[in-house]
Write an enzyme that holds these catalytic residues in place. Structure first.
Site, PDB file in Angstrom:
ATOM      1  N   ASN A  22      51.283  40.193  39.603  1.00 11.61           N
ATOM      2  CA  ASN A  22      51.203  41.396  38.413  1.00 11.61           C
ATOM      3  C   ASN A  22      51.096  40.570  37.168  1.00 11.61           C
ATOM      4  O   ASN A  22      51.686  39.516  37.126  1.00 11.61           O
ATOM      5  CB  ASN A  22      52.031  42.431  38.576  1.00 11.61           C
ATOM      6  CG  ASN A  22      53.511  42.050  38.000  1.00 11.61           C
ATOM      7  OD1 ASN A  22      53.550  41.492  36.974  1.00 11.61           O
ATOM      8  ND2 ASN A  22      54.419  42.641  39.069  1.00 11.61           N
ATOM      9  N   ARG A  90      54.698  40.319  49.594  1.00  9.11           N
ATOM     10  CA  ARG A  90      55.588  41.460  49.979  1.00  9.11           C
ATOM     11  C   ARG A  90      55.754  42.035  51.366  1.00  9.11           C
ATOM     12  O   ARG A  90      56.672  42.730  51.721  1.00  9.11           O
ATOM     13  CB  ARG A  90      55.464  42.370  48.992  1.00  9.11           C
ATOM     14  CG  ARG A  90      56.014  41.889  47.443  1.00  9.11           C
ATOM     15  CD  ARG A  90      56.195  42.850  46.266  1.00  9.11           C
ATOM     16  NE  ARG A  90      57.389  43.770  46.790  1.00  9.11           N
ATOM     17  CZ  ARG A  90      57.866  44.758  46.058  1.00  9.11           C
ATOM     18  NH1 ARG A  90      57.142  45.187  44.834  1.00  9.11           N
ATOM     19  NH2 ARG A  90      58.782  45.284  46.340  1.00  9.11           N
ATOM     20  N   HIS A 168      51.699  49.891  38.899  1.00  9.59           N
ATOM     21  CA  HIS A 168      52.080  51.174  39.734  1.00  9.59           C
ATOM     22  C   HIS A 168      52.360  52.284  38.887  1.00  9.59           C
ATOM     23  O   HIS A 168      52.503  52.058  37.771  1.00  9.59           O
ATOM     24  CB  HIS A 168      53.592  50.608  40.060  1.00  9.59           C
ATOM     25  CG  HIS A 168      53.574  49.695  41.377  1.00  9.59           C
ATOM     26  ND1 HIS A 168      54.434  48.726  41.514  1.00  9.59           N
ATOM     27  CD2 HIS A 168      53.017  49.579  42.590  1.00  9.59           C
ATOM     28  CE1 HIS A 168      54.387  48.120  42.604  1.00  9.59           C
ATOM     29  NE2 HIS A 168      53.448  48.563  43.519  1.00  9.59           N
ATOM     30  N   ASP A 170      54.655  54.189  38.583  1.00  3.56           N
ATOM     31  CA  ASP A 170      55.933  54.541  37.998  1.00  3.56           C
ATOM     32  C   ASP A 170      56.228  53.612  36.797  1.00  3.56           C
ATOM     33  O   ASP A 170      57.207  53.645  36.226  1.00  3.56           O
ATOM     34  CB  ASP A 170      56.866  54.301  39.091  1.00  3.56           C
ATOM     35  CG  ASP A 170      57.380  52.986  39.442  1.00  3.56           C
ATOM     36  OD1 ASP A 170      56.536  51.906  39.114  1.00  3.56           O
ATOM     37  OD2 ASP A 170      58.125  52.873  40.424  1.00  3.56           O
ATOM     38  N   CYS A 264      61.821  50.943  39.323  1.00  3.95           N
ATOM     39  CA  CYS A 264      61.451  50.041  40.370  1.00  3.95           C
ATOM     40  C   CYS A 264      62.606  49.747  41.248  1.00  3.95           C
ATOM     41  O   CYS A 264      62.510  49.248  42.412  1.00  3.95           O
ATOM     42  CB  CYS A 264      60.738  48.837  39.830  1.00  3.95           C
ATOM     43  SG  CYS A 264      59.438  49.223  38.724  1.00  3.95           S
ATOM     44  N   ASN A 528      -2.890  59.702  17.344  1.00  4.57           N
ATOM     45  CA  ASN A 528      -4.160  60.152  16.274  1.00  4.57           C
ATOM     46  C   ASN A 528      -4.488  58.666  15.667  1.00  4.57           C
ATOM     47  O   ASN A 528      -5.701  58.430  15.579  1.00  4.57           O
ATOM     48  CB  ASN A 528      -3.493  60.893  15.139  1.00  4.57           C
ATOM     49  CG  ASN A 528      -4.169  61.441  14.056  1.00  4.57           C
ATOM     50  OD1 ASN A 528      -5.312  62.280  14.716  1.00  4.57           O
ATOM     51  ND2 ASN A 528      -4.359  61.169  13.066  1.00  4.57           N
ATOM     52  N   HIS A 642       4.024  56.053  22.878  1.00  3.74           N
ATOM     53  CA  HIS A 642       3.408  56.280  23.763  1.00  3.74           C
ATOM     54  C   HIS A 642       3.559  55.648  25.499  1.00  3.74           C
ATOM     55  O   HIS A 642       3.533  56.062  26.409  1.00  3.74           O
ATOM     56  CB  HIS A 642       1.935  56.244  23.595  1.00  3.74           C
ATOM     57  CG  HIS A 642       1.520  57.068  22.382  1.00  3.74           C
ATOM     58  ND1 HIS A 642       1.207  56.460  20.965  1.00  3.74           N
ATOM     59  CD2 HIS A 642       1.397  58.459  22.003  1.00  3.74           C
ATOM     60  CE1 HIS A 642       1.025  57.360  20.213  1.00  3.74           C
ATOM     61  NE2 HIS A 642       1.160  58.378  20.632  1.00  3.74           N
ATOM     62  N   ASP A 683       1.108  38.746  21.039  1.00  2.00           N
ATOM     63  CA  ASP A 683       0.213  39.259  20.294  1.00  2.00           C
ATOM     64  C   ASP A 683      -0.779  40.120  21.183  1.00  2.00           C
ATOM     65  O   ASP A 683      -1.403  39.587  22.197  1.00  2.00           O
ATOM     66  CB  ASP A 683      -0.439  38.263  19.392  1.00  2.00           C
ATOM     67  CG  ASP A 683      -1.522  38.977  18.327  1.00  2.00           C
ATOM     68  OD1 ASP A 683      -1.098  39.592  17.572  1.00  2.00           O
ATOM     69  OD2 ASP A 683      -2.735  39.225  19.174  1.00  2.00           O
TER      70      ASP A 683
HETATM   71  N1  ARG Z   1      57.145  42.207  41.352  1.00  2.00           N
HETATM   72  C1  ARG Z   1      56.832  43.345  42.025  1.00  2.00           C
HETATM   73  C2  ARG Z   1      55.506  43.708  42.521  1.00  2.00           C
HETATM   74  O1  ARG Z   1      54.562  43.303  41.765  1.00  2.00           O
HETATM   75  C3  ARG Z   1      57.493  44.362  41.041  1.00  2.00           C
HETATM   76  C4  ARG Z   1      57.535  45.767  41.681  1.00  2.00           C
HETATM   77  C5  ARG Z   1      57.828  46.745  40.677  1.00  2.00           C
HETATM   78  N2  ARG Z   1      57.880  48.083  41.533  1.00  2.00           N
HETATM   79  C6  ARG Z   1      57.661  49.195  41.044  1.00  2.00           C
HETATM   80  N3  ARG Z   1      57.984  50.218  41.584  1.00  2.00           N
HETATM   81  N4  ARG Z   1      56.951  49.350  39.899  1.00  2.00           N
HETATM   82  O2  ARG Z   1      55.226  44.167  43.480  1.00  2.00           O
END
Ligand code: ARG
Length: 706
Positions: A22, A90, A168, A170, A264, A528, A642, A683
């Site tokens: 991110n 992740r 996200h 949140d 988070c 015209n 036209h 032209d």
């Molecule tokens: N580095 C994590 C990611 O990019 C941060 C997650 C943050 N979590 C959240 N619920 N916004 O996934």
């Protein structure tokens, strides 16, 4: 003092910024201090323990972001929807969270493998309405939302995130006790903002500014009246205080480096079971694309259209042709948060020539016109492409195809037998709609053909392609056009010319006369001015007072213009003036003597006008449309007004050649989407002279062969 709220956290023993998934993580790899992170996390833990019971899940080496427990899953009652992380970085956290949930007696639901959803990071319960706000756009897939509705038995409202800093839900959206909502509107698209405003009364909305947003003020943990966050401006603190909330700040700067803060780092595992119906308004449809998908860029445009329209897509299959000339096919599943967004997207996809699979398609929706000249709000706006509509279980070809109309449907017209055998669908301008007639609305049951069937391979104009030719290519283009004119004439086809007065000024009139005399022009459309200039030139040798032979203005020459008009007015029409021997040469004279119909559409700046000029524009448009019908090629000579007017009423499949010294005019015409339009920036006098020469050469060739 706790109110029974339980919160899950994961200690930061293995926390670090190890990768970038991110924008916050950019430039922060290994830049966070473990020591300070431990300290900040402990402080948050301590604050939260005053308001809730905090449980812990064991951190795992190698999974640094596991500290962000919000992304473990989404809990409602005894049910959990386990996260499916978008990023492989992740995904390894999933089994550890799953094990924890199972060990604590939750029923764990797992999504299909290729369907990302990042738990409570992207799904938040409204604290009064009992519905679930769910985000999509960066991490979670819109198509995961119906699963949430089903498994958690909750109404899901989908919100599209558009600012990658707030990837996200949140990070920019925080429902609070009693139905308050703290959020940052620019993180959402317009449709989502509208949805929020519909659901949350104005006095309950707490809009935060960018400074608070980037301090992660929305990433707050709310228990009762307490709101725990990284940092709040004085102003925000006051706004919250006015609504009965107490802000508790606790610095989380080390976690901001990974794009997370208070919320988070926590997951509420005691979300109260709400009573709200299980619904999700999400709609999905499968579209089918076919053609030279890569060459034409149509896939990119279709996918862009879906995403910018507020939807999401999944490519189900993509079959590239083996040879260059083979066409390719793609099946794409389109999802949208609700029916109206889906309709908008589908409308645009139809314009691109993306077609719904017939077996999936439901019949077109018809709505009755209640006021003459006014369509139902949601009427389908037609394009230049051949279109079919599904009525009952039959497809009907739309007649009188043109852009910017509505499709009016007459069922069981007089003389038809069964219910399906009888329907007529026709393009109509708004002003022609009559109360009581039915019009197609929405985008269901509509199908457009990208390529007009009338275009035979051998007729292909493709070497010029759609686009604009520069001077250097003019001769090449002229050769093609001459070849085409010749063939259209010889097979009894129809060529329309729209021309502006510049044709006369630039000395093109000689050549246009030749084209008319030699049978290459089957109708002339203009205003015209072209007629007045032409008549002035033939009667007095000037065009707007300029001597056409010497190129200088003549004493008192400007009066010639009005004298020409006056003379024709005396005879009542151009044709009468020709019959009386008062007009003996020129473009208009050639039209009259060669029986080439012409139509002159008036405008506000017209002098006179000539008796032939139609000052009623609705009649003029109808007259143009009548003459254009069945045209094979339209030659547009230096008249923006036209040419664009004509372009708007011409269906795809009719070749258009637009010649203008101003590239903007040429581009404007090719922008209307027809692949059959060719622009020549040059032209117009020169162009006509080259064209006539080229036609003469062709005749010579024919003569020598035959
Ligand atoms: N580095 C994590 C990611 O990019 C941060 C997650 C943050 N979590 C959240 N619920 N916004 O996934």
């Amino acid at each position: 003092m706790t109110d029974g709220t339980k919160i899950l956290m994961c200690p930061p023993h293995h926390y670090d910024v190890d990768y970038v998934i991110n924008p916050w993580m950019e430039g922060n790899i290994h830049r966070s201090s473990r020591e300070r992170a431990e300290e900040q996390w402990n402080k948050l833990h301590h604050v939260l323990k005053n308001h809730a019971t905090v449980e812990l899940v064991a951190p795992q080496p190698g999974w640094p972001d596991m500290v962000f427990a919000a992304n473990a899953g989404l809990v409602l009652g005894q049910n959990v929807v386990l996260s499916r992380f978008l990023h492989p970085e992740r995904q390894g956290e999933e089994p550890f969270f799953q094990a924890w949930f199972e060990a604590h007696g939750f029923t764990v639901h797992t999504l299909p493998e290729s369907l990302p959803f990042e738990g409570a990071g992207d799904a938040l319960l409204d604290r009064a309405g009992g519905w679930l706000w769910a985000g999509y756009g960066f991490r979670s897939e819109l198509d995961s939302h119906p699963y949430l509705a089903e498994w958690l038995d909750v109404e899901v409202l989908s919100l599209r995130l558009v600012d990658s800093r707030f990837y996200h839900l949140d990070t920019c959206f925080c429902p609070l006790t009693d139905g308050y909502l703290m959020y940052y509107p620019p993180a959402f698209d317009a449709y989502s903002n509208r949805l929020i405003e519909l659901r949350v009364a104005e006095e309950k909305r707490i809009v935060i500014d960018e400074v608070d947003a980037i301090n992660f003020a929305c990433n707050a943990v709310n228990v009762g009246q307490v709101v725990v966050m990284n940092k709040a401006s004085d102003q925000l603190r006051q706004v919250l205080a006015d609504r009965g909330f107490v802000v508790e700040e606790t610095p989380l700067t080390e976690f901001l480096k990974a794009g997370g803060a208070a919320k988070c780092l926590t997951l509420k595992t005691t979300e109260p079971r709400q009573v709200s119906p299980k619904t999700s308004t999400i709609q999905s449809r499968v579209i089918h694309l076919e053609g030279h998908l890569l060459d034409s860029g149509i896939v990119n445009r279709a996918l862009d259209t879906i995403v910018t329209g507020g939807g999401s897509f999944q490519v189900l299959s993509f079959d590239l042709g083996k040879q260059r000339q083979d066409s390719s096919m793609a099946e794409v599943k389109v999802s949208a948060p609700d029916a109206s967004v889906m309709d908008d997207i589908m409308g645009q996809l139809i314009d691109l020539g993306a077609v719904s699979l017939p077996r999936e398609v439901t019949a077109a929706t018809l709505e009755t016109v209640i006021q003459d000249g006014v369509a139902p709000d949601d009427f389908y706006v037609t394009t230049i492409y051949p279109t079919e509509v599904l009525i009952g279980d039959h497809w009907f070809k739309v007649q009188g195809q043109r852009m910017d109309g509505a499709i009016a449907v007459t069922r069981n017209p007089a003389g038809s037998a069964g219910p399906e055998s009888g329907a007529v669908a026709r393009c109509k301008l708004l002003r022609d709609l009559k109360a009581g007639e039915e019009v197609v609305v929405g985008s269901q049951g509509i199908h457009t053909l990208r390529k007009a069937p009338s275009l035979k391979k051998t007729d292909d104009f493709s070497f010029m392609g759609a686009g604009v030719s520069s001077e250097r290519r003019v001769e090449l283009v002229v050769e093609q056009i001459a070849w085409d004119l010749r063939r259209i004439r010889d097979r009894g086809g129809k060529v329309i010319v729209t021309a502006g007065p510049v044709v006369i000024h630039t000395g093109g009139s000689e050549h246009l006369k030749t084209l008319i005399r030699d049978g290459y022009v089957h109708a002339l459309l203009g205003g015209n001015a072209i007629a007045v200039h032409d008549i002035e030139q033939s009667m007095m040798g000037t065009s707007l007072g300029m001597d056409m032979k010497r190129g200088v203005s003549v004493q008192g020459g400007h009066r010639h213009h009005l004298k020409a008009i006056n003379t024709i007015r005396r005879y009542g029409s151009i044709a009468n003036a020709v019959a009386a021997g008062a007009l003996t040469s020129g473009v208009m004279y050639e039209c009259v003597t060669n029986n080439v119909p012409f139509s002159l559409a008036g405008s506000i700046r017209d002098d006179g006008p000539l008796p032939d000029t139609k000052m009623n524009l609705i009649e003029a448009q109808a007259d143009y449309a009548r003459l254009i019908e069945g045209a094979d090629l339209i030659l547009m000579l230096s008249t923006m007004l036209h040419s664009i007017g004509v372009g708007n009423m011409t269906p795809a499949g009719v070749k258009m050649v637009c010649v203008d010294i101003n590239p903007a005019v040429v581009t404007k015409l090719s922008d209307r989407g027809s692949v059959e339009s060719t622009g020549v920036v040059t032209d117009v006098g020169l162009f006509l002279s080259l064209l006539v020469q080229q036609l003469a050469k062709l005749t010579g060739q024919y003569a020598s062969v035959g």
